[in-house]
Design an enzyme around this catalytic site. Structure first.
Site, PDB file in Angstrom:
ATOM      1  N   ASN A 150      22.695  -1.963   8.778  1.00  4.86           N
ATOM      2  CA  ASN A 150      23.772  -1.785   9.753  1.00  4.86           C
ATOM      3  C   ASN A 150      23.275  -1.604  11.182  1.00  4.86           C
ATOM      4  OD1 ASN A 150      23.030   0.690   8.215  1.00  4.86           O
ATOM      5  ND2 ASN A 150      24.136   1.691   9.884  1.00  4.86           N
ATOM      6  N   GLN A 178      27.760  -3.932   4.833  1.00  2.00           N
ATOM      7  CA  GLN A 178      27.720  -4.788   6.025  1.00  2.00           C
ATOM      8  C   GLN A 178      27.796  -6.281   5.693  1.00  2.00           C
ATOM      9  OE1 GLN A 178      27.987  -4.034   9.218  1.00  2.00           O
ATOM     10  NE2 GLN A 178      27.875  -1.816   9.021  1.00  2.00           N
ATOM     11  N   ALA A 199      36.671  -1.661   3.383  1.00  3.40           N
ATOM     12  CA  ALA A 199      37.623  -2.627   3.959  1.00  3.40           C
ATOM     13  C   ALA A 199      37.564  -2.696   5.480  1.00  3.40           C
ATOM     14  CB  ALA A 199      39.037  -2.275   3.499  1.00  3.40           C
ATOM     15  N   HIS A 200      37.281  -1.550   6.135  1.00  2.00           N
ATOM     16  CA  HIS A 200      37.363  -1.554   7.605  1.00  2.00           C
ATOM     17  C   HIS A 200      36.240  -2.327   8.276  1.00  2.00           C
ATOM     18  CE1 HIS A 200      34.432   1.808   8.647  1.00  2.00           C
ATOM     19  NE2 HIS A 200      34.483   1.883   7.347  1.00  2.00           N
ATOM     20  N   CYS A 328      13.588   8.311  17.600  1.00  2.00           N
ATOM     21  CA  CYS A 328      13.534   9.734  17.974  1.00  2.00           C
ATOM     22  C   CYS A 328      12.196   9.972  18.659  1.00  2.00           C
ATOM     23  CB  CYS A 328      13.572  10.638  16.750  1.00  2.00           C
ATOM     24  SG  CYS A 328      14.682  10.092  15.471  1.00  2.00           S
TER      25      CYS A 328
HETATM   26  C1  LIG Z   1      25.542   0.130   5.460  1.00  2.00           C
HETATM   27  C2  LIG Z   1      26.657   1.113   5.389  1.00  2.00           C
HETATM   28  N1  LIG Z   1      26.830   1.846   4.271  1.00  2.00           N
HETATM   29  C3  LIG Z   1      27.815   2.737   4.155  1.00  2.00           C
HETATM   30  C4  LIG Z   1      28.705   2.940   5.179  1.00  2.00           C
HETATM   31  C5  LIG Z   1      29.788   3.955   5.005  1.00  2.00           C
HETATM   32  O1  LIG Z   1      31.044   3.350   4.872  1.00  2.00           O
HETATM   33  P1  LIG Z   1      32.367   4.226   5.084  1.00  2.00           P
HETATM   34  O2  LIG Z   1      32.368   4.688   6.493  1.00  2.00           O
HETATM   35  O3  LIG Z   1      33.479   3.270   4.771  1.00  2.00           O
HETATM   36  O4  LIG Z   1      32.333   5.343   4.130  1.00  2.00           O
HETATM   37  C6  LIG Z   1      28.570   2.225   6.370  1.00  2.00           C
HETATM   38  C7  LIG Z   1      29.465   2.466   7.503  1.00  2.00           C
HETATM   39  O5  LIG Z   1      29.038   2.570   8.637  1.00  2.00           O
HETATM   40  C8  LIG Z   1      27.520   1.279   6.479  1.00  2.00           C
HETATM   41  O6  LIG Z   1      27.322   0.560   7.581  1.00  2.00           O
END
Ligand SMILES: Cc1ncc(COP(=O)(O)O)c(C=O)c1O
Length: 381
Positions: A150, A178, A199-200, A328
């Site tokens: 991500n 992703q 979904a979002h 960091c």
């Molecule tokens: C790679 C990855 N895993 C898990 C998540 C978590 O998803 P959610 O915010 O729908 O719980 C995200 C969201 O940023 C993500 O990018």
């Protein structure tokens, strides 16, 4: 102009998804567990949604469990498989999302598992020889490696990792948050035990996702309560969210290739324009390689400057929404664990620009112009 280039964080809801959800919010309010007509019509909508998702992923509806999002789906797969199979060792990478890393580190701290982190090459890809070696020394492990990162966008070879896991009787979970809705997942062909979706991230609603559990893989209930989700997740279902998720995934699959081409062209344009206008611009991870990274994500490393800490703030002032975080610096508790693991220079500010089908080339040009104004003018060769 106001530009939203933070689509890896979340995407705008598609109008057609909103319209698919509306009847469930207005007339169809029954509880899908009720046996009367009001309940049954909502149960049918829920069943249709599950069938749609399963169909698109080439799997069966019995293998799809709806959740509150990616985080819950990841937690369920990891905690559950370790418990259901009595596993004592897990393998992950240092650049996983915190939904995975923090869950596994918690289990390690509790003494439930030993945790190994696979080595990465210099651009942040999993070292498959190291994974093979870890599996050889620890058969029957749980492996959790994400499909698309991500932050830097690096893609994992799911087929190859699935084969390796199968060879060593390991369970394989991949955080596909992703890539879901952006790449096709053929679950008949892939050797995965668990994959997830939120979904979002593909123009659906927030607070709803799903976990795929291979039919041959056993899990225990994660949320105890009613018999929903075939006894695995108690609680009245988020029916409008689930219907929205299915509609959003359907739309994503309808024109995936077209969206891929459009979004990739925006990413390529942005890379080219940034290189033209800013001296010393670089790209983190394998973000710049179009065939080895998410077409939706470009992670840019800017030259160190006195205003480095202010970069995202200055972008916000220029009406540009993006996110970021440098490696960091020692002693600092904030920053990106991904860029830190890659050993990127903490003095260089990093910004993740992430695109969707709703973005345009004009927006790319606007953003490059505003960003370039924050750095010294590039000398012409
Ligand atoms: C790679 C990855 N895993 C898990 C998540 C978590 O998803 P959610 O915010 O729908 O719980 C995200 C969201 O940023 C993500 O990018």
């Amino acid at each position: 102009m106001r530009v939203y280039f933070d689509n890896a964080a979340t995407t705008p809801l598609d109008r057609a998804v909103f319209e698919a959800m509306l009847p469930l919010m207005e007339q169809q309010f029954g509880n899908p567990s009720s046996i009367h007509w009001h309940g049954r019509e909502v149960r049918s909508a829920l069943d249709r949604a599950r069938k749609t998702v399963a169909g698109l992923l080439n799997t069966s509806p019995a293998e799809i469990f709806f959740t509150s999002g990616g985080t819950e789906a990841d937690n369920t797969a990891l905690v559950n498989s370790i418990e259901a199979y009595g596993l004592t060792h897990a393998i992950t990478s240092p650049i996983e999302h915190h939904a995975v890393l923090h869950t596994l580190e918690f289990l390690e701290k509790k003494g439930k598992i030993r945790l190994s982190k696979v080595a990465l090459d210099e651009s942040g890809h999993v070292d498959l020889a190291c994974l093979d070696d870890l599996l050889r020394h620890n058969p029957r492990s749980l492996v959790s490696l994400m499909h698309g990162n991500n932050e830097i966008g690096n893609l994992l070879d799911l087929e190859r990792v699935g084969e390796l896991c199968a060879e060593h009787q390991a369970l394989f979970h991949s955080d596909t948050v992703q890539t879901m809705g952006h790449y096709r997942h053929d679950l008949q062909a892939l050797k995965t035990d668990f994959i997830v979706g939120a979904a979002h991230k593909f123009h659906g609603p927030k607070g709803v996702g799903f976990l795929y559990v291979n039919a041959n893989t056993r899990i225990h209930p994660f949320i105890h309560g009613g018999a929903q989700e075939r006894n695995q997740r108690g609680g009245t279902e988020n029916v409008y969210g689930i219907v929205g998720l299915a509609k959003a995934l359907e739309l994503a699959y309808d024109d995936m290739d077209g969206h891929h081409r459009l979004i990739e062209s925006l990413k390529a344009r942005m890379m080219a324009r940034l290189r033209e206008t800013i001296d010393g611009v670089e790209f983190n991870g394998d973000s710049a390689k179009l065939d080895r990274s998410l077409y939706t994500v470009l992670n840019v490393s800017f030259p160190a400057s006195d205003d480095a800490d202010m970069l995202l703030f200055n972008l916000d002032i220029a009406k540009i929404s993006a996110s970021g975080g440098s490696a960091c610096s020692s002693g600092s508790s904030v920053g990106s664990h991904v860029l830190t693991a890659l050993g990127t220079d903490p003095a260089r500010p990093a910004v993740r620009f992430s695109f969707s089908k709703f973005n345009t080339a004009d927006e790319v040009d606007y953003v490059v112009e505003k960003v370039a104004a924050l750095f010294p003018k590039k000398e012409l060769a």
